[in-house]
Design an enzyme around this catalytic site. Structure first.
Site, mmCIF file in Angstrom:
data_model
loop_
_atom_site.group_PDB
_atom_site.id
_atom_site.type_symbol
_atom_site.label_atom_id
_atom_site.label_comp_id
_atom_site.label_asym_id
_atom_site.label_seq_id
_atom_site.Cartn_x
_atom_site.Cartn_y
_atom_site.Cartn_z
ATOM 1 N N ASN A 192 -0.229 -7.787 -21.419
ATOM 2 C CA ASN A 192 0.601 -8.428 -20.387
ATOM 3 C C ASN A 192 0.346 -9.930 -20.373
ATOM 4 O OD1 ASN A 192 1.040 -5.773 -19.790
ATOM 5 N ND2 ASN A 192 -0.235 -5.744 -17.970
ATOM 6 N N ASP A 193 -0.928 -10.300 -20.339
ATOM 7 C CA ASP A 193 -1.250 -11.720 -20.334
ATOM 8 C C ASP A 193 -1.155 -12.322 -21.730
ATOM 9 O OD1 ASP A 193 -1.687 -12.669 -17.681
ATOM 10 O OD2 ASP A 193 -3.417 -11.341 -17.568
ATOM 11 N N ARG B 92 -13.417 -3.244 -15.015
ATOM 12 C CA ARG B 92 -13.154 -4.657 -15.293
ATOM 13 C C ARG B 92 -13.633 -5.489 -14.111
ATOM 14 N NH1 ARG B 92 -7.159 -6.889 -16.010
ATOM 15 N NH2 ARG B 92 -7.099 -6.663 -13.751
ATOM 16 N N HIS C 105 0.839 -1.212 0.000
ATOM 17 C CA HIS C 105 0.000 0.000 0.000
ATOM 18 C C HIS C 105 0.863 1.246 0.000
ATOM 19 C CE1 HIS C 105 -3.488 -2.418 1.768
ATOM 20 N NE2 HIS C 105 -3.806 -2.054 0.563
ATOM 21 N N ARG D 277 4.767 -14.446 -16.558
ATOM 22 C CA ARG D 277 5.133 -13.025 -16.511
ATOM 23 C C ARG D 277 5.819 -12.618 -15.216
ATOM 24 N NH1 ARG D 277 -0.886 -10.087 -16.524
ATOM 25 N NH2 ARG D 277 -0.134 -8.462 -15.178
ATOM 26 N N GLU E 151 -6.821 -11.507 -24.074
ATOM 27 C CA GLU E 151 -5.509 -11.765 -23.474
ATOM 28 C C GLU E 151 -5.128 -13.242 -23.528
ATOM 29 O OE1 GLU E 151 -5.601 -9.979 -19.551
ATOM 30 O OE2 GLU E 151 -7.672 -10.542 -19.242
ATOM 31 N N ARG F 183 -8.824 -1.872 -12.403
ATOM 32 C CA ARG F 183 -8.568 -3.220 -11.873
ATOM 33 C C ARG F 183 -9.259 -3.294 -10.513
ATOM 34 N NH1 ARG F 183 -2.953 -2.230 -14.165
ATOM 35 N NH2 ARG F 183 -2.538 -3.979 -15.561
#
Ligand code: PEP
Ligand code: MG
Length: 593
Positions: free
Chosen positions: A467-468, A345, A202, A478, A444, A309
């Protein structure tokens, strides 16, 4: 990594750069280390009663301190996410296990409160360390922060507050709590360094949101720096220089000036339209995880959220968020971003991301396991709660919903059935929502990319998660550093896959975006433009850099470049070709590319 150059008396350290930027400043050693405590044993019954009371008193004092911090954050108008983290810390202070176990150790072992609390902390940390999930492992630091606060109150030591620091400083600490970071005043605290920490903590996330350069995971920085000494932070590379010589300071001042002027220069682009020289509009949007990041994204000219996200809402808790919590978060996004759109998402759990508490699926290969939409379709209750939240918030702005990790048409149809059920329920309950909310999917997984022409018939938009997509196309994990050298966005196969998807969307007149890291890097963005991608979504610091690229090329040129790269045999060939075609300014850049 640690090196000592005796001649120049410069100590060079390498840690994890979690928030970019260069600062040169004076070290302020903040005492956030392990609290030294005494060990008293063989206490009498009345002495143990006394210890239990002392422990409870320290708990109360700690709760009061956090409540004061919370109040200050509220009065300062700091974002809800900061406050939520303080609330999570307050919850730990009320945790029965922490309280009861400590009281039990005091009574059973007849020891003092400090000793008992440290023993309970040790067990809790061992419990967290055994967890496979990196994010959850890092949560043990939250418990450590809280216990240290209670220990300080028990020992009567002063808990030095960040707000007490009045002279311009770089904070050096063993660790910093999210409460510390949330209270940082940027005009006083120019950067921070810690012994421990990782990029998903965080504290790191807040540093990025506040745009304070920071390097964590330095292991022994608190032992390497003296209070009042000079330190240089390069938060982009994770480099820290302690006691730099004058010549080193000069070198970094120049780098800093270059970095700042680069930033200033980029800000000229903020209010200019994101369009190519021949007039093609490219919408540049922001990726976000916490509502607090929106201001920074807007400041960097984001024209919408291309990827929220939402996993963050599920972290740091044992239960799932309630519908009201979803509504609250998404409503804030909708309102803050209006009139721009925001793509929410749905939960992308699993893989390298978090594992929900109580997740009963033990997987050998989680990246290919029951993750994201697969998990949601198996847990329709959790999924529908989130969809109802998104729908209800869609009445307050322009929200779109996007499903992650789609591998085939059936998953899209199944997810849409649950979305329709959610709509029907809300309608029956008389709750407002946007009945025409746009539905999209992430591309992805190679199977989805190959049938993109079929997928675009089922949805309103698509967004390529590079990315995926790279991970699955090239068969490289990854997060595995041993195969990182194979992670090549210029790989001809990757380029051909992206082109297939972009063409399918263009033929169907469906809007196509990219929200993986490729979107935020100029050389890759150049290719994405040439393939006909219309939306690029990225982190705040990449936005203006990419806008400058968009404005310095013509769509016709990028199309020609893309035609030529498709026949090049290796990633290296593509890289060389693209480097020769990039506008000159990008060839000189050191900071971002
Ligand atoms: C992606 O995979 O490219 C993406 C944007 O999603 P995430 O990084 O959250 O998996
Ligand atoms: Mg992904």
């Amino acid at each position: 990594m640690e090196e000592f150059d005796a001649q120049k008396r410069v100590l060079l350290l390498k840690g994890i750069g979690v928030s970019p930027g260069i600062v040169i400043g004076t070290a302020y050693l903040l005492d956030r280390g392990i609290v030294e405590t005494a060990h008293f044993c063989h206490l009498t019954a009345s002495e143990t009663d006394n210890e239990v009371e002392r422990f409870k008193g320290a708990l109360k004092e700690s709760r009061d301190q956090l409540a004061r911090i919370k109040k200050k954050l509220e009065t300062d108008g700091k974002g809800k996410e900061h406050i939520r983290i303080i609330d999570a810390h307050l919850m730990i202070l009320r945790d029965n296990m922490l309280i009861n176990d400590t009281v039990k150790v005091i009574r059973d072992e007849r020891v003092n409160a400090e000793w008992a609390l440290k023993k309970v902390l040790k067990d809790l940390i061992e419990f967290f360390d055994r967890m496979d999930d990196e994010y959850l492992r890092q949560r043990s630091s939250d418990i450590e922060h809280i216990v240290n606060r209670v220990l300080l109150n028990l020992t009567g030591k002063k808990h030095e507050s960040i707000t007490d620091i009045k002279t311009p400083s770089i904070i050096v600490a063993h660790d910093l709590t999210p409460a510390d970071t949330a209270l940082m005043n940027k005009s006083v605290i120019s950067g921070f360094l810690t012994d421990v920490g990782g990029s998903t903590s965080h504290t790191a996330i807040m540093a990025r949101a506040l745009e304070i350069p920071a390097v964590v995971g330095l292991e022994s920085i608190t032992r390497s720096v003296e209070a009042g000494g000079t330190v240089i932070i390069d938060g982009t590379t994770g480099t820290v220089i302690v006691n730099p010589s004058e010549s080193v300071v000069e070198v970094y001042k120049k780098r800093q000036e270059k970095y700042l002027s680069y930033g200033r220069e980029l800000f000229h682009y903020r209010d200019l339209p994101s369009e190519t020289k021949d007039g093609r509009r490219i919408r540049l949007m922001g990726n976000m995880e916490m509502v607090d990041e929106i201001d920074t994204l807007l400041h960097h000219g984001a024209e919408g959220i291309g990827l929220y996200r939402t996993e963050f809402l599920y972290l740091n808790r044992k239960d799932s968020p309630t519908e009201e919590e979803h509504v609250k978060a998404y409503r804030q996004v909708a309102k803050k971003m209006a009139p721009y759109p925001a793509i929410i998402r749905t939960l992308d759990v699993g893989g390298d991301k978090l594992i929900l508490d109580g997740n009963e699926y033990d997987e050998i290969n989680p990246a290919m396991g029951l993750r994201a939409i697969r998990y949601c379709l198996k847990n329709p209750g959790i999924f529908k709660t989130q969809l109802r939240g998104i729908l209800r918030a869609s009445a307050s702005g322009k929200l779109k919903v996007m499903f992650p990790m789609i591998s085939g048409i059936d998953e899209i149809r199944h997810a849409k059935v649950i979305l329709e059920e959610a709509k029907a329920e809300l309608k029956a309950e008389g709750k407002a929502f946007d009945p025409d909310i746009k539905v999209g999917v992430m591309i992805e997984i190679p199977s989805a990319a190959i049938i993109a022409d079929l997928i675009v018939k089922e949805v309103d938009f698509i967004s390529i998660g590079t990315n995926d997509l790279l991970q699955y196309s090239l068969a490289i994990d990854r997060v595995n550093e041993h195969v990182a050298y194979l992670y090549e966005p210029f790989h001809p196969a990757v380029l051909r896959i992206i082109k297939t998807v972009a063409d399918a969307a263009a033929n169907a007149g469906v809007s196509a975006g990219v929200c993986g890291e490729m979107a935020g890097e100029a050389p890759y963005a150049l290719i994405l433009l040439g393939f006909g991608i219309e939306h690029l979504s990225m982190n705040a610091v990449s936005l203006l850099k990419v806008k400058r690229l968009v404005r310095s090329v013509s769509y016709a040129e990028t199309k020609k470049i893309c035609k030529n790269i498709l026949n090049l045999p290796t990633a290296r060939d593509v890289e060389q070709y693209i480097s020769s075609k990039l506008p000159d300014i990008y060839k000189k850049e050191e900071f971002w590319n």
